[in-house]
Design a protein around this motif. Structure first.
Motif, mmCIF file in Angstrom:
data_model
loop_
_atom_site.group_PDB
_atom_site.id
_atom_site.type_symbol
_atom_site.label_atom_id
_atom_site.label_comp_id
_atom_site.label_asym_id
_atom_site.label_seq_id
_atom_site.Cartn_x
_atom_site.Cartn_y
_atom_site.Cartn_z
ATOM 1 N N ARG A 6 8.835 0.179 -5.860
ATOM 2 C CA ARG A 6 9.373 -0.093 -7.205
ATOM 3 C C ARG A 6 9.507 -1.596 -7.428
ATOM 4 O O ARG A 6 9.095 -2.115 -8.461
ATOM 5 N N GLU A 7 10.049 -2.292 -6.446
ATOM 6 C CA GLU A 7 10.231 -3.728 -6.615
ATOM 7 C C GLU A 7 8.884 -4.445 -6.766
ATOM 8 O O GLU A 7 8.751 -5.361 -7.579
ATOM 9 N N ALA A 8 7.881 -3.985 -6.008
ATOM 10 C CA ALA A 8 6.548 -4.602 -6.115
ATOM 11 C C ALA A 8 5.990 -4.421 -7.530
ATOM 12 O O ALA A 8 5.415 -5.353 -8.108
ATOM 13 N N ILE A 9 6.188 -3.220 -8.104
ATOM 14 C CA ILE A 9 5.692 -2.981 -9.478
ATOM 15 C C ILE A 9 6.469 -3.833 -10.484
ATOM 16 O O ILE A 9 5.889 -4.417 -11.404
ATOM 17 N N MET A 10 7.770 -3.913 -10.289
ATOM 18 C CA MET A 10 8.591 -4.685 -11.238
ATOM 19 C C MET A 10 8.257 -6.186 -11.162
ATOM 20 O O MET A 10 8.139 -6.851 -12.188
ATOM 21 N N LEU A 40 -1.814 5.090 -9.971
ATOM 22 C CA LEU A 40 -0.523 5.110 -9.265
ATOM 23 C C LEU A 40 0.603 4.678 -10.212
ATOM 24 O O LEU A 40 1.675 5.295 -10.247
ATOM 25 N N LEU A 41 0.352 3.622 -11.003
ATOM 26 C CA LEU A 41 1.376 3.188 -11.978
ATOM 27 C C LEU A 41 1.719 4.339 -12.925
ATOM 28 O O LEU A 41 2.887 4.605 -13.196
ATOM 29 N N HIS A 42 0.665 5.010 -13.416
ATOM 30 C CA HIS A 42 0.893 6.100 -14.371
ATOM 31 C C HIS A 42 1.578 7.301 -13.705
ATOM 32 O O HIS A 42 2.218 8.098 -14.380
ATOM 33 N N PHE A 55 11.559 -1.864 -16.652
ATOM 34 C CA PHE A 55 11.563 -3.278 -16.277
ATOM 35 C C PHE A 55 12.809 -3.991 -16.813
ATOM 36 O O PHE A 55 13.431 -4.790 -16.098
ATOM 37 N N VAL A 56 13.190 -3.693 -18.054
ATOM 38 C CA VAL A 56 14.424 -4.313 -18.579
ATOM 39 C C VAL A 56 15.625 -3.845 -17.757
ATOM 40 O O VAL A 56 16.527 -4.629 -17.445
ATOM 41 N N GLY A 57 15.598 -2.575 -17.343
ATOM 42 C CA GLY A 57 16.648 -2.078 -16.443
ATOM 43 C C GLY A 57 16.672 -2.840 -15.128
ATOM 44 O O GLY A 57 17.745 -3.158 -14.596
#
Lengths: 199, 199
Positions: A6-10, A40-42, A55-57
């Motif tokens: 999650r952190e890598a995507i954010m 993978l993102l989807h 992302f705002v979260g």
């Protein structure tokens, strides 16, 4: 999804927004930055919109973690560091680029319930943080007992947000620093019980 | 182009921006609002971009005309009216919509020399107006002689611009009014030689 994933995507979203802005951002851009596939993102986020709401979260969580790290510092120092945080140093073009992307996202909020809800949470958190600092300062006797935490919080946040927007949009490096100095002189130094201590 | 024709196109652009926002705006939208053909619009303005650059110039002229109309009023009243002008009353959704469209245009300014130049002119004009009001107030003895017009101008403008942006993006009707009240209490009332006169 693991926390690391999650952190890598954010963080990839953060970089992609800086690079491409909000309006032109694609899932492919975020996939490219993260080294993961768009599928993978989807898998984790149905749409780009869902990912951006998350992302705002994430930004809110980051802010909360940073604030927790500051909680032990004296109120005056925390308030100054907090206000300074809005000012981009000359050459911090990445931060200006990210603020511009966020500004575009914010401009969509009136038409987007999920953005609006996240941005309101963010707004309340920032104001709540300033309120907490001012209350601490009153309690510890550094700030005047008649200081009004809510009013100070609204004023400080609106002022520095406005200053940051003008700095980023007009590409004027010194603007926010000048506004900060005026804010210190006209508002924050007045909070001090002992104004001789103002720097 | 006659002045009437130019004003009709500019007012149509104003309405079209409120209606469609910045990102989705087309020359056809402006043509529809103005009752003119897109080919006539293109005769006067090569591109939508050229028209929007001219539109920001038009806003600047409008602001200048309004300011000239205020010049005879006492400084304190002018300053209050100026600050109040940033606050949308509940129900002024048109103004919020227009501010959002302008915010999107402003977010393009770092990548667009012509926008940036117009927005810097606008910025300087607004700050110069506040400087002029504070100087008038010092001269007429209503504001303190040690007030710093430049610093006050930067502070007031950044604060109310930030407040207006949050009000428009978060759709919170009362936000800018609360910030204005805090600005009066913490900054503007301090300008007065005789604070008893503060409302």
């Amino acid at each position: 999804m693991t926390d690391d994933s999650r952190e890598a995507i954010m963080e990839a979203t953060h970089r992609a927004l800086r690079e491409h802005g909000y309006a032109d951002l694609t899932m492919q851009d975020i996939a490219d930055e993260s080294g993961k596939s768009t599928s993978l993102l989807h898998y984790h986020y149905d749409t780009k919109h869902d990912l951006l709401v998350a992302f705002v979260g994430y930004l809110i969580e980051e802010f909360e973690a940073e604030e927790r790290g500051m909680a032990e510092k004296p109120a005056e120092e925390r308030l100054r560091e907090f206000v300074d945080w809005f000012v981009f140093a000359p050459g911090e073009d990445d931060r200006a680029a990210f603020h511009l992307a966020l500004l575009e996202l914010r401009a969509q909020a009136p038409f987007d319930e999920a953005y609006r809800e996240q941005l309101r949470r963010s707004d309340e958190l920032v104001r709540g943080t300033i309120v907490g600092i001012v209350e601490d300062g009153i309690e510890s006797g550094v700030f005047r007992a008649d200081a009004e935490p809510e009013a100070i919080a609204r004023l400080v946040f609106a002022t520095m947000d406005g200053a940051r927007t003008r700095q980023a949009t007009l590409a004027e490096a010194g603007y926010a620093a000048e506004v900060r100095d005026a804010l210190y002189e006209h508002v924050l130094d007045d909070l001090l019980v002992d104004p001789e201590r103002a720097e």
